[in-house]
Design an enzyme around this catalytic site. Structure first.
Site, PDB file in Angstrom:
ATOM      1  N   SER A 101       0.842  -1.197   0.000  1.00 32.37           N
ATOM      2  CA  SER A 101       0.000   0.000   0.000  1.00 32.37           C
ATOM      3  C   SER A 101       0.877   1.246   0.000  1.00 32.37           C
ATOM      4  O   SER A 101       1.627   1.493   0.953  1.00 32.37           O
ATOM      5  CB  SER A 101      -0.910   0.016   1.229  1.00 32.37           C
ATOM      6  OG  SER A 101      -1.420   1.321   1.397  1.00 32.37           O
ATOM      7  N   HIS A 127      -1.141  -1.374  -4.201  1.00 34.07           N
ATOM      8  CA  HIS A 127      -2.435  -1.065  -3.597  1.00 34.07           C
ATOM      9  C   HIS A 127      -2.562   0.442  -3.416  1.00 34.07           C
ATOM     10  O   HIS A 127      -1.725   1.084  -2.765  1.00 34.07           O
ATOM     11  CB  HIS A 127      -2.514  -1.786  -2.249  1.00 34.07           C
ATOM     12  CG  HIS A 127      -3.823  -1.681  -1.532  1.00 34.07           C
ATOM     13  ND1 HIS A 127      -4.888  -2.522  -1.782  1.00 34.07           N
ATOM     14  CD2 HIS A 127      -4.235  -0.858  -0.544  1.00 34.07           C
ATOM     15  CE1 HIS A 127      -5.894  -2.221  -0.975  1.00 34.07           C
ATOM     16  NE2 HIS A 127      -5.530  -1.201  -0.210  1.00 34.07           N
ATOM     17  N   ASP A 132      -4.872   3.421  -2.038  1.00 34.03           N
ATOM     18  CA  ASP A 132      -5.960   3.720  -1.104  1.00 34.03           C
ATOM     19  C   ASP A 132      -6.566   5.079  -1.410  1.00 34.03           C
ATOM     20  O   ASP A 132      -5.917   6.111  -1.250  1.00 34.03           O
ATOM     21  CB  ASP A 132      -5.414   3.720   0.331  1.00 34.03           C
ATOM     22  CG  ASP A 132      -5.158   2.307   0.824  1.00 34.03           C
ATOM     23  OD1 ASP A 132      -6.094   1.488   0.801  1.00 34.03           O
ATOM     24  OD2 ASP A 132      -4.009   2.017   1.219  1.00 34.03           O
ATOM     25  N   MET A 153      -9.383   7.770  -0.452  1.00 32.79           N
ATOM     26  CA  MET A 153     -10.254   8.147   0.680  1.00 32.79           C
ATOM     27  C   MET A 153     -10.875   9.516   0.418  1.00 32.79           C
ATOM     28  O   MET A 153     -10.206  10.412  -0.098  1.00 32.79           O
ATOM     29  CB  MET A 153      -9.415   8.233   1.961  1.00 32.79           C
ATOM     30  CG  MET A 153      -8.675   6.957   2.290  1.00 32.79           C
ATOM     31  SD  MET A 153      -7.720   7.164   3.790  1.00 32.79           S
ATOM     32  CE  MET A 153      -6.835   5.599   3.814  1.00 32.79           C
ATOM     33  N   HIS A 177      -8.326   0.597  -4.027  1.00 34.04           N
ATOM     34  CA  HIS A 177      -9.233   0.390  -2.891  1.00 34.04           C
ATOM     35  C   HIS A 177      -9.990   1.688  -2.649  1.00 34.04           C
ATOM     36  O   HIS A 177      -9.452   2.642  -2.082  1.00 34.04           O
ATOM     37  CB  HIS A 177      -8.379  -0.016  -1.664  1.00 34.04           C
ATOM     38  CG  HIS A 177      -9.170  -0.229  -0.412  1.00 34.04           C
ATOM     39  ND1 HIS A 177      -8.567  -0.390   0.824  1.00 34.04           N
ATOM     40  CD2 HIS A 177     -10.501  -0.343  -0.191  1.00 34.04           C
ATOM     41  CE1 HIS A 177      -9.503  -0.564   1.740  1.00 34.04           C
ATOM     42  NE2 HIS A 177     -10.687  -0.532   1.160  1.00 34.04           N
ATOM     43  N   MET A 193     -12.297   3.870  -0.746  1.00 32.22           N
ATOM     44  CA  MET A 193     -12.970   4.101   0.546  1.00 32.22           C
ATOM     45  C   MET A 193     -13.741   5.403   0.406  1.00 32.22           C
ATOM     46  O   MET A 193     -13.416   6.426   1.002  1.00 32.22           O
ATOM     47  CB  MET A 193     -11.928   4.171   1.664  1.00 32.22           C
ATOM     48  CG  MET A 193     -11.362   2.799   2.004  1.00 32.22           C
ATOM     49  SD  MET A 193      -9.835   2.906   2.937  1.00 32.22           S
ATOM     50  CE  MET A 193      -8.683   3.076   1.592  1.00 32.22           C
ATOM     51  N   MET A 230     -11.310  -6.149   5.736  1.00 30.42           N
ATOM     52  CA  MET A 230     -10.546  -5.138   6.479  1.00 30.42           C
ATOM     53  C   MET A 230     -10.249  -5.669   7.885  1.00 30.42           C
ATOM     54  O   MET A 230     -11.161  -6.115   8.583  1.00 30.42           O
ATOM     55  CB  MET A 230     -11.331  -3.834   6.597  1.00 30.42           C
ATOM     56  CG  MET A 230     -11.490  -3.036   5.313  1.00 30.42           C
ATOM     57  SD  MET A 230      -9.959  -2.609   4.471  1.00 30.42           S
ATOM     58  CE  MET A 230      -9.094  -1.625   5.700  1.00 30.42           C
ATOM     59  N   ASP A 250      -6.451  -6.503   4.636  1.00 29.64           N
ATOM     60  CA  ASP A 250      -5.838  -5.170   4.626  1.00 29.64           C
ATOM     61  C   ASP A 250      -5.957  -4.565   6.021  1.00 29.64           C
ATOM     62  O   ASP A 250      -7.066  -4.435   6.552  1.00 29.64           O
ATOM     63  CB  ASP A 250      -6.599  -4.311   3.595  1.00 29.64           C
ATOM     64  CG  ASP A 250      -6.036  -2.908   3.415  1.00 29.64           C
ATOM     65  OD1 ASP A 250      -4.987  -2.600   4.006  1.00 29.64           O
ATOM     66  OD2 ASP A 250      -6.668  -2.126   2.679  1.00 29.64           O
TER      67      ASP A 250
HETATM   68  C1  DX5 Z   1      -6.360   1.590   5.568  1.00 26.73           C
HETATM   69  C2  DX5 Z   1      -5.915   1.217   4.186  1.00 26.73           C
HETATM   70  C3  DX5 Z   1      -4.749   0.319   4.154  1.00 26.73           C
HETATM   71  C4  DX5 Z   1      -3.497   0.863   4.805  1.00 26.73           C
HETATM   72  C5  DX5 Z   1      -2.869  -0.295   5.491  1.00 26.73           C
HETATM   73  O1  DX5 Z   1      -7.583   2.200   5.522  1.00 26.73           O
HETATM   74  O2  DX5 Z   1      -6.951   0.584   3.471  1.00 26.73           O
HETATM   75  O3  DX5 Z   1      -4.472  -0.155   2.849  1.00 26.73           O
HETATM   76  O4  DX5 Z   1      -2.570   1.418   3.924  1.00 26.73           O
HETATM   77  O5  DX5 Z   1      -1.817   0.159   6.260  1.00 26.73           O
HETATM   78  P1  DX5 Z   1      -1.021  -0.776   7.259  1.00 26.73           P
HETATM   79  O6  DX5 Z   1      -0.496  -1.947   6.458  1.00 26.73           O
HETATM   80  O7  DX5 Z   1       0.041   0.107   7.776  1.00 26.73           O
HETATM   81  O8  DX5 Z   1      -1.999  -1.224   8.312  1.00 26.73           O
HETATM   82 ZN    ZN Z   2      -6.403  -0.390   1.539  1.00 29.09          ZN
END
Ligand code: DX5
Ligand code: ZN
Length: 212
Positions: free
Chosen positions: A9, A34, A36, A38, A67, A69, A138, A173
């Site tokens: 990620s 990956h 993310d 948001m 991903h 969110m 998650m 994740d």
């Molecule tokens: C959190 C993200 C993850 C995040 C994971 O909302 O979806 O992908 O980057 O980070 P770590 O591996 O540090 O928990």
């Molecule tokens: Zn993620």
């Protein structure tokens, strides 16, 4: 050879040097990256969006695991598809009409994933398992990297696996490190997202090797 797909990620990468950071995990053996996304509504944080995916696509052939969110993901599926995502994972909790989102992603020729937050039960995803490529379980509340792994959430993995077609990818994740990775893969996960464990390690190759 392990069949576990590692998806680093970039949320924990150095954003000033994103190209180098992505190339580095590729050289360290990762095939997926990956991303993310948001929106500050579905999760209490804002990260990166379509233009960044587009820029990444220009610089790498790696599989772009996106991903989302975000609320109402169906509004943005076209944009992420055109930006070059290979897989689009949306949250079951973020849409009124998961079937519509699935079909829209497929209409752009992309792989489809659905993610569930810690409080969502495994059985809620059962109606969609035959129509998608990946389920993302998650193991932290989405929104931030570097949180602690929630063991209870990992117990959804075997429940999903038992009800899923053979080729469904089960990804986890949140809080994945060398120890929690083993818990998840022994429960049946075959894809691991890891942000801080890889990017906060000086040796990305060693970190990735420790996960599989
Ligand atoms: C959190 C993200 C993850 C995040 C994971 O909302 O979806 O992908 O980057 O980070 P770590 O591996 O540090 O928990
Ligand atoms: Zn993620």
């Amino acid at each position: 050879m392990s069949n576990i797909i590692i998806s680093p990620s970039i949320l924990s990468a150095d954003f000033m040097n994103l190209e180098t950071e992505i190339k580095a995990v590729e050289e360290a053996g990762a095939k997926w990256v990956h991303i993310d996304v948001m929106d500050g509504h579905f999760v209490p944080n804002i990260s990166i969006g379509v233009p960044v995916v587009k820029s990444i696509r220009k610089k790498t052939d790696m599989f772009l695991d996106t991903h989302l969110m975000i609320e109402n993901p169906e509004k943005y599926i076209e944009a992420f598809s055109k930006a070059g995502s290979d897989l689009i994972t949306f949250h079951l909790e973020a849409t009124e009409n998961p079937k519509e989102a699935i079909n829209l992603i497929k209409s752009f020729g992309k792989k489809v994933g659905i993610s569930i937050k810690p409080k969502t039960e495994a059985k809620d995803i059962f109606p969609y398992l035959n129509d998608i490529d990946l389920v993302l379980v998650m193991t932290v509340e989405p929104g931030f990297g570097g949180q602690e792994f929630m063991h209870d959430c990992a117990m959804k993995i075997p429940v999903i696996k038992e009800n899923a077609p053979e080729n469904l990818i089960i990804q986890v994740d949140g809080g994945i490190n060398n120890l929690t990775a083993k818990i998840c893969t022994s429960l049946g996960a075959n894809s691991l997202v890891a942000g801080s464990y890889i990017y906060k390690n000086k040796n990305y190759k060693e970190a990735i090797t420790n996960l599989v």
